[in-house]
Design a protein around this motif. Structure first.
Motif, PDB file in Angstrom:
ATOM      1  N   GLY A  97       0.810  -1.215   0.000  1.00  0.00           N
ATOM      2  CA  GLY A  97       0.000   0.000   0.000  1.00  0.00           C
ATOM      3  C   GLY A  97       0.839   1.259   0.000  1.00  0.00           C
ATOM      4  O   GLY A  97       2.072   1.206  -0.016  1.00  0.00           O
ATOM      5  N   PRO A  98       0.176   2.420   0.030  1.00  0.00           N
ATOM      6  CA  PRO A  98       0.886   3.705  -0.023  1.00  0.00           C
ATOM      7  C   PRO A  98       1.447   4.088   1.343  1.00  0.00           C
ATOM      8  O   PRO A  98       1.007   3.586   2.383  1.00  0.00           O
ATOM      9  CB  PRO A  98      -0.212   4.679  -0.452  1.00  0.00           C
ATOM     10  CG  PRO A  98      -1.458   4.085   0.128  1.00  0.00           C
ATOM     11  CD  PRO A  98      -1.285   2.594   0.035  1.00  0.00           C
ATOM     12  N   TYR A 157       3.320   7.525   3.724  1.00  0.00           N
ATOM     13  CA  TYR A 157       3.670   8.933   3.882  1.00  0.00           C
ATOM     14  C   TYR A 157       4.804   8.991   4.912  1.00  0.00           C
ATOM     15  O   TYR A 157       5.086   8.017   5.600  1.00  0.00           O
ATOM     16  CB  TYR A 157       2.473   9.762   4.355  1.00  0.00           C
ATOM     17  CG  TYR A 157       2.010   9.424   5.757  1.00  0.00           C
ATOM     18  CD1 TYR A 157       2.480  10.143   6.862  1.00  0.00           C
ATOM     19  CD2 TYR A 157       1.119   8.373   5.985  1.00  0.00           C
ATOM     20  CE1 TYR A 157       2.077   9.819   8.144  1.00  0.00           C
ATOM     21  CE2 TYR A 157       0.713   8.053   7.262  1.00  0.00           C
ATOM     22  CZ  TYR A 157       1.202   8.775   8.344  1.00  0.00           C
ATOM     23  OH  TYR A 157       0.810   8.454   9.615  1.00  0.00           O
ATOM     24  N   ASP A 161       2.246  10.005  -3.085  1.00  0.00           N
ATOM     25  CA  ASP A 161       2.688   8.621  -3.097  1.00  0.00           C
ATOM     26  C   ASP A 161       1.667   7.723  -3.780  1.00  0.00           C
ATOM     27  O   ASP A 161       2.024   6.836  -4.565  1.00  0.00           O
ATOM     28  CB  ASP A 161       2.933   8.135  -1.664  1.00  0.00           C
ATOM     29  CG  ASP A 161       3.559   6.751  -1.611  1.00  0.00           C
ATOM     30  OD1 ASP A 161       4.799   6.664  -1.629  1.00  0.00           O
ATOM     31  OD2 ASP A 161       2.806   5.754  -1.559  1.00  0.00           O
ATOM     32  N   ARG A 162       0.395   7.965  -3.527  1.00  0.00           N
ATOM     33  CA  ARG A 162      -0.657   7.173  -4.167  1.00  0.00           C
ATOM     34  C   ARG A 162      -0.611   7.341  -5.685  1.00  0.00           C
ATOM     35  O   ARG A 162      -0.747   6.364  -6.438  1.00  0.00           O
ATOM     36  CB  ARG A 162      -2.019   7.576  -3.626  1.00  0.00           C
ATOM     37  CG  ARG A 162      -2.340   6.984  -2.253  1.00  0.00           C
ATOM     38  CD  ARG A 162      -3.693   7.436  -1.773  1.00  0.00           C
ATOM     39  NE  ARG A 162      -4.164   6.616  -0.654  1.00  0.00           N
ATOM     40  CZ  ARG A 162      -4.827   7.098   0.380  1.00  0.00           C
ATOM     41  NH1 ARG A 162      -5.121   8.398   0.449  1.00  0.00           N
ATOM     42  NH2 ARG A 162      -5.226   6.300   1.359  1.00  0.00           N
ATOM     43  N   ARG A 168       2.518   5.460  -7.089  1.00  0.00           N
ATOM     44  CA  ARG A 168       2.381   3.996  -7.066  1.00  0.00           C
ATOM     45  C   ARG A 168       1.359   3.510  -8.100  1.00  0.00           C
ATOM     46  O   ARG A 168       1.562   2.476  -8.731  1.00  0.00           O
ATOM     47  CB  ARG A 168       2.012   3.523  -5.664  1.00  0.00           C
ATOM     48  CG  ARG A 168       3.148   3.705  -4.699  1.00  0.00           C
ATOM     49  CD  ARG A 168       2.849   3.153  -3.315  1.00  0.00           C
ATOM     50  NE  ARG A 168       3.887   3.588  -2.405  1.00  0.00           N
ATOM     51  CZ  ARG A 168       5.073   3.010  -2.276  1.00  0.00           C
ATOM     52  NH1 ARG A 168       5.362   1.941  -2.987  1.00  0.00           N
ATOM     53  NH2 ARG A 168       5.968   3.484  -1.434  1.00  0.00           N
ATOM     54  N   ARG A 169       0.264   4.235  -8.247  1.00  0.00           N
ATOM     55  CA  ARG A 169      -0.714   3.854  -9.271  1.00  0.00           C
ATOM     56  C   ARG A 169      -0.087   3.919 -10.661  1.00  0.00           C
ATOM     57  O   ARG A 169      -0.299   3.029 -11.495  1.00  0.00           O
ATOM     58  CB  ARG A 169      -1.937   4.768  -9.199  1.00  0.00           C
ATOM     59  CG  ARG A 169      -2.872   4.477  -8.045  1.00  0.00           C
ATOM     60  CD  ARG A 169      -4.110   5.349  -8.122  1.00  0.00           C
ATOM     61  NE  ARG A 169      -4.999   5.130  -7.002  1.00  0.00           N
ATOM     62  CZ  ARG A 169      -5.892   4.159  -6.922  1.00  0.00           C
ATOM     63  NH1 ARG A 169      -5.999   3.293  -7.912  1.00  0.00           N
ATOM     64  NH2 ARG A 169      -6.675   4.040  -5.862  1.00  0.00           N
ATOM     65  N   TYR A 208      -2.444  -4.045  -5.165  1.00  0.00           N
ATOM     66  CA  TYR A 208      -2.201  -2.746  -4.544  1.00  0.00           C
ATOM     67  C   TYR A 208      -3.414  -2.383  -3.708  1.00  0.00           C
ATOM     68  O   TYR A 208      -4.540  -2.351  -4.217  1.00  0.00           O
ATOM     69  CB  TYR A 208      -1.958  -1.690  -5.618  1.00  0.00           C
ATOM     70  CG  TYR A 208      -1.873  -0.276  -5.077  1.00  0.00           C
ATOM     71  CD1 TYR A 208      -0.863   0.094  -4.192  1.00  0.00           C
ATOM     72  CD2 TYR A 208      -2.811   0.685  -5.452  1.00  0.00           C
ATOM     73  CE1 TYR A 208      -0.784   1.375  -3.696  1.00  0.00           C
ATOM     74  CE2 TYR A 208      -2.728   1.989  -4.969  1.00  0.00           C
ATOM     75  CZ  TYR A 208      -1.715   2.326  -4.091  1.00  0.00           C
ATOM     76  OH  TYR A 208      -1.639   3.606  -3.602  1.00  0.00           O
ATOM     77  N   PRO A 220      -4.920   0.606  -1.889  1.00  0.00           N
ATOM     78  CA  PRO A 220      -4.783   2.054  -1.708  1.00  0.00           C
ATOM     79  C   PRO A 220      -5.132   2.547  -0.307  1.00  0.00           C
ATOM     80  O   PRO A 220      -4.741   3.651   0.076  1.00  0.00           O
ATOM     81  CB  PRO A 220      -5.746   2.624  -2.756  1.00  0.00           C
ATOM     82  CG  PRO A 220      -6.717   1.524  -3.032  1.00  0.00           C
ATOM     83  CD  PRO A 220      -5.946   0.255  -2.886  1.00  0.00           C
ATOM     84  N   SER A 221      -5.864   1.749   0.460  1.00  0.00           N
ATOM     85  CA  SER A 221      -6.226   2.145   1.825  1.00  0.00           C
ATOM     86  C   SER A 221      -5.356   1.473   2.883  1.00  0.00           C
ATOM     87  O   SER A 221      -5.575   1.658   4.083  1.00  0.00           O
ATOM     88  CB  SER A 221      -7.705   1.825   2.098  1.00  0.00           C
ATOM     89  OG  SER A 221      -8.548   2.534   1.212  1.00  0.00           O
ATOM     90  N   VAL A 258      -2.522   2.015   4.475  1.00  0.00           N
ATOM     91  CA  VAL A 258      -1.609   3.147   4.626  1.00  0.00           C
ATOM     92  C   VAL A 258      -0.689   2.982   5.833  1.00  0.00           C
ATOM     93  O   VAL A 258      -1.137   2.587   6.915  1.00  0.00           O
ATOM     94  CB  VAL A 258      -2.397   4.458   4.766  1.00  0.00           C
ATOM     95  CG1 VAL A 258      -1.454   5.643   4.936  1.00  0.00           C
ATOM     96  CG2 VAL A 258      -3.312   4.666   3.563  1.00  0.00           C
TER      97      VAL A 258
END
Length: 277
Positions: free
Chosen positions: A119-120, A122, A136-137, A140-141, A200, A202-203, A205
């Motif tokens: 995942g992303p 910070y 970052d999201r 990565r996407r 991936y 995305p949530s 984190v």
């Protein structure tokens, strides 16, 4: 839902491991267990973990000593081997997973075709954290869309994989005795080589430290060029795969200046600068 074990490799992390453990036990959905794998630390890492265990009984915090070979690979392997959950989550001793991290990992692995997920992130010790997470999201996407599955990656500071997938590739992963590779990308390549899907989330984190920016330019270049060495070790050569190296090298100096300035501001009597959260 699949039970999640959390593995945290650690070496001389007395200053940060408590915060990481606090984030690990403060989850909306509890992990089955939390394993700190201490790679022969010479500081008080083990003592801090034992104190945390005493203060937080019932949270499944375990301290595993790994006094054999040094390095992230044998330490990671020991933790993965010891884990009892169906899914093995992993982040670093300086990482701060979001409160719903385990819940999001479970959501990713509700899809039975997913063998691993990342995942992303910070940087919790830099300003403008929400902006950095959004950036970052996006990065990565873009990377995931640009490369086929066999070239996809895992990020060791924010990843999880099925225990069954780990057992399948356990004997194939690179030992990396000279610490020249990105062990998380090596994992991804072995999983992809078996035709296993890397997703991936995305949530999913996690906050990570920017302390890598304190490295000398020479050490930082060596670290970043691990991307190329890891792919080359697998016989993979592609110009597209040079993108992460170019990106991290390009941001090193400005990010290092921001980190230095932010540390000075945050230690001043006035506290953190505007926009730091």
């Amino acid at each position: 839902m699949a039970a999640v074990s959390i593995v945290i490799p650690a070496f001389n992390e007395e200053a940060l491991i408590r915060r990481s453990l606090e984030a690990a036990v403060g989850q909306t959905v509890p992990a089955r267990e939390i394993l700190v794998v201490d790679n022969g630390s010479s500081d008080a890492t083990a003592q801090v973990v034992r104190q945390f265990q005493s203060a937080h009984p019932g949270h499944g915090v375990r301290l595993v000593r790994q006094d054999g070979a040094s390095g992230i690979v044998p330490t990671r392997n020991r933790g993965f081997d010891e884990a009892r959950g169906e899914v093995i989550g992993r982040f670093d001793a300086d990482s701060l997973p979001s409160p719903d991290w385990v819940e999001q990992v479970e959501a990713c692995f509700a899809d039975g075709t997913v063998a691993a997920a990342t995942g992303p992130v910070y940087y919790w010790d830099l300003p403008f954290r929400r902006l950095l997470l959004a950036a970052d999201r996006l990065v990565r996407r873009a990377m995931l869309q640009a490369v086929p599955n066999e070239f996809r990656f895992l990020f060791g500071s924010d990843m999880a994989l099925r225990a069954s997938a780990w057992k399948l590739i356990r004997g194939e992963t690179c030992s990396d005795e000279h610490d020249r590779l990105h062990e998380d990308i090596d994992l991804a390549l072995h999983l992809a080589g078996r035709g296993l899907r890397i997703a991936y989330g995305p949530s999913m984190v996690t906050g990570i430290s920017s302390r890598r920016l304190d490295d000398s330019p020479r050490d930082f270049v060596f670290y970043v060029t691990r991307f190329g060495r890891t792919y080359a070790a697998h016989g993979i050569h592609s110009k597209r795969l040079k993108a992460p190296t170019v990106f991290f090298l390009s941001i090193y100096l400005p990010a290092r200046l921001v980190r230095s300035a932010y540390r000075r501001w945050s230690r001043s009597p006035s506290g953190e600068p505007p926009g730091s959260r």
